[in-house]
Design an enzyme around this catalytic site. Structure first.
Site, PDB file in Angstrom:
ATOM      1  N   GLY A  13       0.889  -1.184   0.095  1.00 44.90           N
ATOM      2  CA  GLY A  13       0.022   0.161   0.007  1.00 44.90           C
ATOM      3  C   GLY A  13       0.867   1.208  -0.014  1.00 44.90           C
ATOM      4  O   GLY A  13       2.199   1.071  -0.081  1.00 44.90           O
ATOM      5  N   ASN A  35      -2.690  -8.779   0.146  1.00 43.41           N
ATOM      6  CA  ASN A  35      -3.601  -9.600  -0.743  1.00 43.41           C
ATOM      7  C   ASN A  35      -3.983  -8.573  -2.120  1.00 43.41           C
ATOM      8  O   ASN A  35      -5.035  -9.126  -2.759  1.00 43.41           O
ATOM      9  CB  ASN A  35      -4.642 -10.157  -0.115  1.00 43.41           C
ATOM     10  N   TYR A  63      -5.901 -16.863   9.034  1.00 43.36           N
ATOM     11  CA  TYR A  63      -4.662 -17.195   9.945  1.00 43.36           C
ATOM     12  C   TYR A  63      -3.404 -17.131   9.291  1.00 43.36           C
ATOM     13  O   TYR A  63      -3.084 -17.486   7.794  1.00 43.36           O
ATOM     14  CB  TYR A  63      -4.770 -18.700  10.339  1.00 43.36           C
ATOM     15  N   SER A  78      -5.387  -2.359   5.581  1.00 35.91           N
ATOM     16  CA  SER A  78      -6.448  -1.689   5.926  1.00 35.91           C
ATOM     17  C   SER A  78      -6.904  -1.128   4.620  1.00 35.91           C
ATOM     18  O   SER A  78      -6.284  -0.823   3.847  1.00 35.91           O
ATOM     19  CB  SER A  78      -6.373  -0.539   7.054  1.00 35.91           C
ATOM     20  N   ASN A 102      -4.846 -11.718  14.046  1.00 36.17           N
ATOM     21  CA  ASN A 102      -4.131 -12.825  13.525  1.00 36.17           C
ATOM     22  C   ASN A 102      -2.493 -12.058  13.481  1.00 36.17           C
ATOM     23  O   ASN A 102      -1.545 -12.707  13.780  1.00 36.17           O
ATOM     24  CB  ASN A 102      -4.492 -13.032  11.907  1.00 36.17           C
ATOM     25  N   LYS A 108       3.119 -12.416  18.758  1.00 37.65           N
ATOM     26  CA  LYS A 108       2.975 -13.072  20.331  1.00 37.65           C
ATOM     27  C   LYS A 108       3.826 -14.344  19.960  1.00 37.65           C
ATOM     28  O   LYS A 108       4.914 -14.574  20.896  1.00 37.65           O
ATOM     29  CB  LYS A 108       1.542 -13.634  20.807  1.00 37.65           C
ATOM     30  N   TYR A 148     -15.294   1.733   9.140  1.00 40.33           N
ATOM     31  CA  TYR A 148     -13.584   1.989   9.314  1.00 40.33           C
ATOM     32  C   TYR A 148     -13.330   2.322  10.737  1.00 40.33           C
ATOM     33  O   TYR A 148     -12.417   1.984  11.200  1.00 40.33           O
ATOM     34  CB  TYR A 148     -13.447   3.135   8.100  1.00 40.33           C
ATOM     35  N   TYR A 162      -3.963  -7.505  24.403  1.00 38.45           N
ATOM     36  CA  TYR A 162      -2.810  -8.165  24.428  1.00 38.45           C
ATOM     37  C   TYR A 162      -1.516  -7.527  25.068  1.00 38.45           C
ATOM     38  O   TYR A 162      -0.618  -8.483  25.669  1.00 38.45           O
ATOM     39  CB  TYR A 162      -2.278  -8.214  22.711  1.00 38.45           C
ATOM     40  N   THR A 178      -2.215  11.667   5.558  1.00 40.86           N
ATOM     41  CA  THR A 178      -0.932  11.510   4.864  1.00 40.86           C
ATOM     42  C   THR A 178      -1.064  11.615   3.257  1.00 40.86           C
ATOM     43  O   THR A 178      -1.873  10.941   3.110  1.00 40.86           O
ATOM     44  CB  THR A 178      -0.199  10.175   5.568  1.00 40.86           C
TER      45      THR A 178
END
Length: 312
Positions: A13, A35, A63, A78, A102, A108, A148, A162, A178
């Site tokens: 991106g 993707n 995953y 995004s 994911n 982690k 969004y 997390y 930006t």
């Protein structure tokens, strides 16, 4: 000494590809996941022959399992432009929720530093100006922009969870407007919209009366801020953006002047839930990152217009 490896989701991106370039220049190994729902292969084509760059064509909402050592996971995947999230609201929600989950899970597993590319949109149509990190926002969760805004608010919440539960080293960058080279012509955001229209001598689309304000940060400055945040100790959200505030009509006049266009202005109805004012308080970034944007809007626009001219 072995090279440190950075994985970037959404690496093809606009912001992601600039980060890939800068990290490679700084001697990192880079794994780019995309993707290509909005990413552009042209953005990363120069890196494909670099032995320190690897492209993984996959959807982070599914995953993720990447072999090998990874020191940093930067989650930039995004659908960030209005054209994209209005056309793909469910995919937008998925990448902000499942995709973030994911990416956090991968970080982690690898014991890696995690950084979320969040957004100023978490503030919604703000009732506080300028926006500080302590402001909780004014967001319509069921409006057309909610897919969004709320996906990013959820992403921040799960990132902090997390951090607290798994003691992970996480960062949250709240990125304000930006702009710069590598933006898509049909991106839907105001800077490429106006530049493309001006270069084609088409009417410049302005919503409302053009008195709503935005703050525009050149990509070079944004990448510098993101890299500083990646390497710092701060775990709470940090605003990254240029605090200079301009009305849309001021931006229009600059684009017309710098492009030499004779385009007229076409006023249209203001979109639903469009923020009236947007300007970051970057006091925290100045203090903890020693970061301050350097490229003024006129110079950044000049460079961006030149890049778009070469492709028209």
């Amino acid at each position: 000494m072995p090279k440190r490896t950075v994985l970037i989701t959404g690496g093809a991106g606009f912001i992601g590809s600039h980060l890939c370039q800068k990290l490679l220049e700084k001697g990192y190994s880079v794994i780019c996941i995309d993707n290509f729902i909005t990413g552009n292969l042209e953005n990363i084509k120069p890196f494909l022959k670099d032995k320190n760059f690897r492209l993984e064509n996959r959807n982070v909402s599914c995953y993720i399992d990447i072999p090998g050592k990874i020191e940093y996971v930067l989650h930039g995947a995004s659908l960030a432009s209005p054209n994209d999230y209005l056309n793909f609201p469910i995919q937008t929600l998925k990448v902000g929720s499942l995709g973030t989950h994911n990416a956090l899970g991968l970080a982690k597993k690898k014991k890696a530093v995690f950084m979320l590319f969040s957004t100023s949109e978490v503030y919604g149509d703000p009732s506080i100006h300028p926006q500080k990190e302590t402001y909780w926002g004014n967001v319509n969760p069921v409006g057309v922009r909610g897919c969004y805004d709320e996906s990013k608010r959820f992403a921040e919440a799960i990132t902090m969870s997390y951090h607290r539960v798994h003691k992970m080293d996480t960062k949250i960058a709240r990125i304000f407007n930006t702009y710069g080279p590598k933006m898509r012509q049909n991106d839907g955001r105001v800077v490429p919209n106006l530049i493309v229209q001006a270069l084609k001598n088409k009417p410049l689309t302005v919503y409302g009366k053009g008195q709503q304000t935005r703050s525009f940060c050149y990509i070079e400055d944004m990448v510098d801020g993101l890299l500083r945040l990646m390497l710092c100790r701060e775990n709470n959200p940090v605003n990254l953006g240029n605090p200079s505030e301009f009305t849309i009509m001021q931006l229009v006049k600059l684009v017309l002047n710098l492009s030499g266009s004779k385009s007229k202005v076409l006023f249209k109805k203001l979109p639903q839930d469009d923020p009236k004012r947007r300007r970051p308080d970057i006091g925290k970034a100045k203090k903890i990152l020693s970061w301050n944007p350097k490229v003024p809007l006129t110079e950044g626009l000049r460079r961006t217009i030149s890049w778009f001219k070469e492709r028209n």
